[in-house]
Design a protein around this motif. Structure first.
Motif, PDB file in Angstrom:
ATOM      1  N   HIS A 235      20.510  71.535 -15.907  1.00  0.00           N
ATOM      2  CA  HIS A 235      19.894  70.684 -16.929  1.00  0.00           C
ATOM      3  C   HIS A 235      18.644  71.375 -17.444  1.00  0.00           C
TER       4      HIS A 235
ATOM      5  N   ARG B 238      18.866  58.560 -15.827  1.00  0.00           N
ATOM      6  CA  ARG B 238      19.200  59.997 -15.754  1.00  0.00           C
ATOM      7  C   ARG B 238      19.097  60.547 -14.329  1.00  0.00           C
TER       8      ARG B 238
ATOM      9  N   THR C 186      26.786  63.731 -17.562  1.00  0.00           N
ATOM     10  CA  THR C 186      26.270  63.826 -16.181  1.00  0.00           C
ATOM     11  C   THR C 186      26.219  62.449 -15.538  1.00  0.00           C
TER      12      THR C 186
ATOM     13  N   ASN D 259      25.906  66.938 -27.614  1.00  0.00           N
ATOM     14  CA  ASN D 259      24.609  67.069 -28.289  1.00  0.00           C
ATOM     15  C   ASN D 259      23.879  68.378 -27.998  1.00  0.00           C
ATOM     16  N   LEU D 260      24.424  69.181 -27.100  1.00  0.00           N
ATOM     17  CA  LEU D 260      23.761  70.462 -26.827  1.00  0.00           C
ATOM     18  C   LEU D 260      23.973  71.440 -27.981  1.00  0.00           C
TER      19      LEU D 260
ATOM     20  N   ASN E  69      26.461  72.283 -17.916  1.00  0.00           N
ATOM     21  CA  ASN E  69      25.480  71.250 -18.242  1.00  0.00           C
ATOM     22  C   ASN E  69      26.278  70.116 -18.876  1.00  0.00           C
TER      23      ASN E  69
ATOM     24  N   HIS F  69      29.116  73.325 -21.890  1.00  0.00           N
ATOM     25  CA  HIS F  69      28.009  72.488 -22.385  1.00  0.00           C
ATOM     26  C   HIS F  69      28.568  71.171 -22.905  1.00  0.00           C
TER      27      HIS F  69
ATOM     28  N   GLN G 274      31.306  74.522 -25.855  1.00  0.00           N
ATOM     29  CA  GLN G 274      30.556  73.260 -25.993  1.00  0.00           C
ATOM     30  C   GLN G 274      31.460  72.230 -26.623  1.00  0.00           C
TER      31      GLN G 274
ATOM     32  N   TYR H 221      13.637  69.488 -25.011  1.00  0.00           N
ATOM     33  CA  TYR H 221      14.644  70.518 -24.783  1.00  0.00           C
ATOM     34  C   TYR H 221      14.249  71.920 -25.265  1.00  0.00           C
TER      35      TYR H 221
ATOM     36  N   ASN I  89      31.486  67.793 -27.761  1.00  0.00           N
ATOM     37  CA  ASN I  89      30.918  66.436 -27.754  1.00  0.00           C
ATOM     38  C   ASN I  89      31.917  65.430 -27.200  1.00  0.00           C
TER      39      ASN I  89
ATOM     40  N   ALA J  80      25.382  67.360 -19.798  1.00  0.00           N
ATOM     41  CA  ALA J  80      24.538  66.578 -20.711  1.00  0.00           C
ATOM     42  C   ALA J  80      24.692  65.082 -20.390  1.00  0.00           C
ATOM     43  N   ALA J  81      24.877  64.228 -21.401  1.00  0.00           N
ATOM     44  CA  ALA J  81      24.921  62.783 -21.122  1.00  0.00           C
ATOM     45  C   ALA J  81      26.080  62.408 -20.194  1.00  0.00           C
TER      46      ALA J  81
END
Ligand code: DQA
Length: 150
Positions: A102, A113, A81, A12-13, A76, A9, A51, A24, A53, A78-79
């Motif tokens: 996602h 996105r 991506t 921010n997840l 995932n 992950h 996970q 979300y 950041n 997240a950003a």
């Protein structure tokens, strides 16, 4: 030997549950991970979640996948991506098959996105199904590993 699947992950997840619940949902990351680990255990597959950041931490983790004996990755990003050539390159380098997940449907959201650095390398992409997307990706991973075993 039992199969090993990593769930990765991105940033921010860790805030799931309180982060923009309209986008979300209200399920926390711990709930998602526990569900996936239980689902794997019931099918004799080891599921480990991570996970971060930090882009470099995800790159380091992915680089260690081969030595760790990882058979399949569900990620995932997240950003990351939409930004990370480094994480993409790490996945390409280790060549472990992966599904991109996602929670939200990134194609219904802001134009920035819509592009992913991962989708063309992924075995498949799931977007917009909330936490169910992770479960479906895990199910697919388990099924495809069983198929490969013949
Ligand atoms: C996300 C979508 C990304 O655009 C966003 O930056 C995220 C989460 C999702 O799961 O819907 O952090 O990957």
């Amino acid at each position: 030997m039992s199969k090993l699947i990593w769930i990765l992950h991105g940033p921010n997840l860790n805030l799931l549950g309180t982060r923009e619940p309209g986008v979300y949902g209200s399920t926390t990351l711990a709930q998602i991970d526990e569900d996936l680990e239980r689902y794997g255990r019931d099918r004799s597959v080891k599921v480990e979640s991570f996970q971060s950041n930090h882009e470099g931490a995800l790159v380091d983790r992915i680089q260690s996948a081969r030595a760790a004996g990882v058979d399949f990755v569900v990620i995932n990003p997240a950003a990351f991506t939409h930004t990370s050539v480094a994480i993409r390159d790490a996945l390409a380098a280790v060549a472990v098959p992966f599904v991109e997940v996602h929670l939200s449907n990134i194609h219904r959201r802001e134009p920035f996105r819509h592009h992913s650095y991962f989708s063309d390398l992924a075995v498949g992409v799931i977007a917009g199904l909330g936490p169910t997307g992770y479960r479906l990706a895990l199910d697919y991973a388990i099924e495809s590993m069983a198929r490969d075993r013949g």
